[in-house]
Design a protein around this motif. Structure first.
Motif, mmCIF file in Angstrom:
data_model
loop_
_atom_site.group_PDB
_atom_site.id
_atom_site.type_symbol
_atom_site.label_atom_id
_atom_site.label_comp_id
_atom_site.label_asym_id
_atom_site.label_seq_id
_atom_site.Cartn_x
_atom_site.Cartn_y
_atom_site.Cartn_z
ATOM 1 N N THR A 109 0.638 -1.092 -0.023
ATOM 2 C CA THR A 109 -0.051 -0.044 -0.096
ATOM 3 C C THR A 109 0.897 1.125 0.227
ATOM 4 N N ILE A 110 2.032 1.219 0.946
ATOM 5 C CA ILE A 110 2.893 2.477 0.708
ATOM 6 C C ILE A 110 3.619 2.622 -0.430
ATOM 7 N N LEU A 111 4.020 1.379 -0.975
ATOM 8 C CA LEU A 111 4.740 1.602 -2.197
ATOM 9 C C LEU A 111 3.995 2.016 -3.369
ATOM 10 N N SER A 112 2.582 1.653 -3.256
ATOM 11 C CA SER A 112 1.408 1.977 -4.494
ATOM 12 C C SER A 112 1.534 3.619 -4.350
ATOM 13 N N VAL A 113 1.291 4.036 -3.102
ATOM 14 C CA VAL A 113 1.156 5.702 -3.033
ATOM 15 C C VAL A 113 2.420 6.416 -3.478
ATOM 16 N N ALA A 114 3.546 5.609 -3.044
ATOM 17 C CA ALA A 114 5.132 6.348 -3.545
ATOM 18 C C ALA A 114 5.088 6.222 -5.059
ATOM 19 N N SER A 115 4.549 5.163 -5.578
ATOM 20 C CA SER A 115 4.572 5.115 -7.227
ATOM 21 C C SER A 115 3.866 6.249 -7.609
ATOM 22 N N ASP A 116 2.344 6.652 -7.190
ATOM 23 C CA ASP A 116 1.631 7.752 -7.481
ATOM 24 C C ASP A 116 2.531 9.053 -7.292
ATOM 25 N N ARG A 117 3.331 9.216 -6.380
ATOM 26 C CA ARG A 117 3.864 10.468 -6.095
ATOM 27 C C ARG A 117 5.061 10.731 -7.145
#
Length: 270
Positions: A109-117
């Motif tokens: 989940t954290i990596l998914s948000v990081a990917s978006d940023r």
């Protein structure tokens, strides 16, 4: 935990950026450039060279980039917890291992948000648009796809100087989506009716390997038991490695994106 992460090649971003205290690592030069000369540095030192609109864009790039860096550190710690629990989970083929799958989902989940940023940094840096503005721009319904801006940028004649980096980014973007974001969406679907559903299905699968044990000879029972554990260990290892790979791909993509953004920005510092 630090030792476990290092053994997997999961370092803080600064650990990739520098060979030593004064020498940037060539393969991660973009990470070093961001640390030395982020958009905030450019605004503070060359503010007069930028229009108010450009300063606004640079401010958004700074926010998205720093969000990304913070999320990567959070994800690194989450991956560390995942690795720790993987050692326990790999020895527990017939337990639910909720803690392991919880940390797996958390890291994803954290990596998914990081990917978006990180994608936001790229879109702002090359298109001078927010992700929402880019998605709503003319050009088809696929503009929301994760790799769309990378493919569009690679095919734009004005980006010829970045052709090699953009080609790498297109491949990385697709791997980040297919091996990370899409997997995370599938995992959430699996867990939607309750934490542990995925783990329970694993237990059932492993039990199936030995359910005929009472009908088998000793050697066959031993083989069935060993096969169940091998299958379980492989699943745990693949779950860990998928998250490690996602982290490493984001690190490589970030270096390329930060390097491109830095070049574009410096061209305006006249």
């Amino acid at each position: 935990m630090s030792k476990m992460l290092e053994m997997r090649g999961v370092l803080p971003l600064s650990g990739y950026a520098w060979r030593d205290e004064e020498t940037p690592a060539d393969e991660y030069i973009g990470l070093a450039k961001w640390e030395l000369e982020s958009p905030r540095w450019s605004i503070n030192n060359f503010g007069g060279s930028f229009s108010e609109k450009e300063k606004e864009i640079l401010g958004l790039i700074e926010i998205s980039g720093e969000d990304f860096r913070g999320l990567m550190e959070m994800s690194r710690l989450s991956v560390g917890n995942l690795i720790f629990y993987s050692e326990l989970a790999s020895r527990s083929a017939f337990k639910l291992n909720d803690q392991f799958w919880l940390h797996h989902l958390g890291a994803m989940t954290i990596l998914s948000v990081a990917s978006d940023r990180l994608r936001d940094v790229f879109v702002l840096g090359l298109f001078r648009k927010t992700a929402r503005e880019y998605k709503d721009s003319p050009g088809g319904r696929n503009r929301g796809h994760y790799d769309h801006p990378f493919v569009t940028a690679m095919n734009a004649p004005e980006n010829e100087q970045f052709k090699s980096s953009l080609s790498l980014l297109v491949n990385l973007a697709r791997e980040i989506f297919e091996g990370g974001i899409d997997n995370r969406n599938n995992l959430i679907h699996e867990l939607a009716t309750g934490l542990g559903r995925l783990a329970k299905s694993t237990v059932k699968s492993n039990l199936h390997e030995i359910e005929r044990a009472s009908e088998l000879e000793y050697d066959e029972i031993r083989e069935a038991w060993d096969n169940a554990y091998l299958k379980h260990e492989k699943e745990i290892e693949e779950a860990v490695q998928s998250v490690v790979d996602w982290y490493r791909r984001l690190t490589s993509a970030a270096s390329l994106i930060f390097d491109i953004e830095h070049t574009v920005r410096r061209s305006g510092q006249l």
